[in-house]
Write an enzyme that holds these catalytic residues in place. Structure first.
Site, mmCIF file in Angstrom:
data_model
loop_
_atom_site.group_PDB
_atom_site.id
_atom_site.type_symbol
_atom_site.label_atom_id
_atom_site.label_comp_id
_atom_site.label_asym_id
_atom_site.label_seq_id
_atom_site.Cartn_x
_atom_site.Cartn_y
_atom_site.Cartn_z
ATOM 1 N N ARG A 1 0.827 -1.208 0.000
ATOM 2 C CA ARG A 1 0.000 0.000 0.000
ATOM 3 C C ARG A 1 0.860 1.255 0.000
ATOM 4 N NH1 ARG A 1 -2.859 -4.179 1.876
ATOM 5 N NH2 ARG A 1 -5.139 -4.136 1.936
ATOM 6 N N GLY B 1 -1.614 -11.513 -5.194
ATOM 7 C CA GLY B 1 -3.040 -11.208 -5.206
ATOM 8 C C GLY B 1 -3.303 -9.772 -4.772
ATOM 9 N N ASP C 1 -4.123 -15.674 6.912
ATOM 10 C CA ASP C 1 -2.842 -16.104 6.326
ATOM 11 C C ASP C 1 -2.031 -16.978 7.281
ATOM 12 O OD1 ASP C 1 -3.442 -14.705 4.039
ATOM 13 O OD2 ASP C 1 -2.252 -12.953 4.568
HETATM 14 C C1 S3P Z 1 -4.296 -8.920 2.015
HETATM 15 C C2 S3P Z 1 -5.531 -9.405 2.329
HETATM 16 C C3 S3P Z 1 -5.834 -10.835 2.529
HETATM 17 C C4 S3P Z 1 -4.582 -11.676 2.722
HETATM 18 C C5 S3P Z 1 -3.498 -11.291 1.766
HETATM 19 C C6 S3P Z 1 -3.130 -9.821 1.893
HETATM 20 C C7 S3P Z 1 -4.116 -7.476 1.830
HETATM 21 O O1 S3P Z 1 -6.548 -11.306 1.411
HETATM 22 O O2 S3P Z 1 -4.887 -13.044 2.611
HETATM 23 O O3 S3P Z 1 -2.333 -12.065 2.002
HETATM 24 O O4 S3P Z 1 -2.975 -6.982 1.858
HETATM 25 O O5 S3P Z 1 -5.134 -6.786 1.646
HETATM 26 P P1 S3P Z 1 -8.148 -11.107 1.317
HETATM 27 O O6 S3P Z 1 -8.409 -9.724 1.700
HETATM 28 O O7 S3P Z 1 -8.565 -11.386 -0.089
HETATM 29 O O8 S3P Z 1 -8.698 -12.121 2.281
#
Ligand code: S3P
Length: 425
Positions: free
Chosen positions: A24, A91, A312
């Site tokens: 971020r 992701g 996580d």
């Molecule tokens: C994250 C949110 C989580 C987490 C990922 C990092 C983030 O995923 O599992 O490792 O930085 O916003 P989700 O929000 O899809 O559950």
């Protein structure tokens, strides 16, 4: 890499910077005016993917290990990338950057590795499309590669069916490019780093209960951010300190934001000797040193609202449960199936291979504690599986090895070196 049983575990360690905050910091810095400086940045493959995406859109970013300087160009300063953006295994990069890219006057596209190409993107395509964005899964399968942008956005209220900080953040970031107030509600609170940090950068954002709302077109201004240690990385050592014999570990400077710190509550509920020392606030985030010692653990139930605060950490929590007396039931965690690997399946496969009595369920797993023996861990190239099972190896009979432990570089490149420094065989 081969892990064998330890006689004791002692030391004082720090863990790398928080992954969510590091991503971020780069993203928000890029669309703010002026300089953003990050210290304690996580120099891992995922956060490097975020840096390279913004460099590809003309943002000048210098990085030396955990020190990053971003020369932000404001909300409207990104250039159209000439090639498809590469999000690697990340992701967070994929879903958050899609919120920003959907609001740009140009069309862009992104893609990532084999794991990213299987992860569900319908969860961001739906709200972004409702906002009027052009966004499309290029293979029409609801996954990356994605193409988006080039159309004006309108503010909406979105009721997210999943508790996901990535979905929430994606919608809030798109909301920066929509006139009026964009809001998003989630069924259970997920990590709130976007809300805390965007407010620090000058966005007009507020949270009421399960709803976060943001005003469009603010002036964002670069910030100095001291990134605290990642509790998701500390988690491996928390569990190691609780399950190994003769253990006494101090893990310094860890982010203990309540939307992330579920593992601490679970460790306490299981009877773990865990204490938070030197609690303080740094840059709006709670931080503490975490002290753990060898503990006699009992199984417990982990379900409901706590799940997003430890999602996580479930692979290593499962290892902790496998070393506890009695039964641990993990429920309401179907999200595990759509992480870097299907973590219900990958945790079950590896714990079974170590002799554990574990039953997978639709939304979690049931684990009966007992003795573990070594195996060759099938990581499925999932960093959290590799590290969780390295910790299991510390208490297992025999020599635990891995099909490929290199995937740790995603979130904790130095993990095995740190582990080696504290173990006594
Ligand atoms: C994250 C949110 C989580 C987490 C990922 C990092 C983030 O995923 O599992 O490792 O930085 O916003 P989700 O929000 O899809 O559950």
């Amino acid at each position: 890499m081969a892990i064998t049983k330890v006689k004791s575990l002692k030391g004082e360690i720090t863990v790398p910077g928080d992954k969510s905050i590091s991503h971020r910091g780069v993203m928000f810095g890029a669309i703010s005016e002026g300089i953003t400086e990050l210290t304690g940045f996580l120099d891992g493959a995922d956060c490097r993917s975020t840096i390279s995406c913004f460099r590809a859109m003309g943002i000048d970013i210098s990085q030396e290990n955990d020190h990053v300087i971003i020369h932000g160009k404001g909300l409207h300063g990104l250039n159209a990338p000439t090639n498809m953006l590469d999000v690697g295994n990340s992701g967070t990069t994929t879903r958050l950057i899609s919120g920003i890219l959907s609001g740009q006057p140009f069309v862009s596209a992104l893609n990532g590795d084999a794991s990213i190409q299987k992860r569900p993107m319908g969860r961001i395509i739906t709200p972004l499309s409702e906002m009027g964005a052009y966004i499309r899964s290029l293979k029409d399968n609801g996954c990356a590669p994605l193409e988006m942008g080039g159309k004006p956005l309108k503010a909406i209220h979105y009721n997210s069916p999943v508790a996901s900080a990535q979905v929430k953040s994606c919608v809030l970031l798109a909301g920066l490019y929509a006139d009026g107030v964009t809001s998003v509600s989630e069924p259970v609170i997920s990590r709130n780093h976007s809300e805390l940090m965007l407010s620090g950068f000058g966005a007009k954002i507020k949270t009421e209960g399960l709803t976060a709302s943001i005003e469009g077109f603010p002036k964002l201004v670069g910030q100095k951010i001291d990134v605290p240690g990642d509790i998701s990385s500390a988690a491996y050592f928390i569990v190691a300190g609780l399950i190994c014999p003769n253990a006494d570990l101090l893990i310094k400077n860890v982010n203990t934001n309540p939307t992330r710190a579920g593992i601490i509550k679970v460790a306490q509920a299981m009877g773990g000797n865990i204490e938070l020392l030197n609690e303080r606030i740094i840059g709006g985030e709670p931080v503490a040193d975490i002290h753990v010692t060898t503990s006699k653990l009992n199984g417990c139930e982990i379900s409901g609202e706590i799940i997003p605060t430890l999602i996580d950490e479930i692979p290593v929590i499962a290892v902790m449960a496998a070393c506890a007396d009695g039964t641990t039931i993990i429920k309401d965690a179907a999200e595990l199936k759509v992480k870097e690997s299907d973590r219900i399946a990958t945790v079950t496969e590896n714990l079974k291979a170590m002799g554990c009595d574990i039953t997978p369920t639709d939304d979690g797993m049931i684990i009966n504690g007992g003795k573990l023996h070594s195996t060759i861990v099938n990581t499925y190239m999932d960093h959290r599986i590799a590290m969780a099972f390295a910790i299991a190896g510390l208490v297992a009979d025999g020599e635990t090895t891995f099909d490929n432990e290199g995937c740790c570089c995603i979130s904790y490149p130095n993990f095995f070196n740190v582990l080696q420094q504290i173990v006594n065989k």
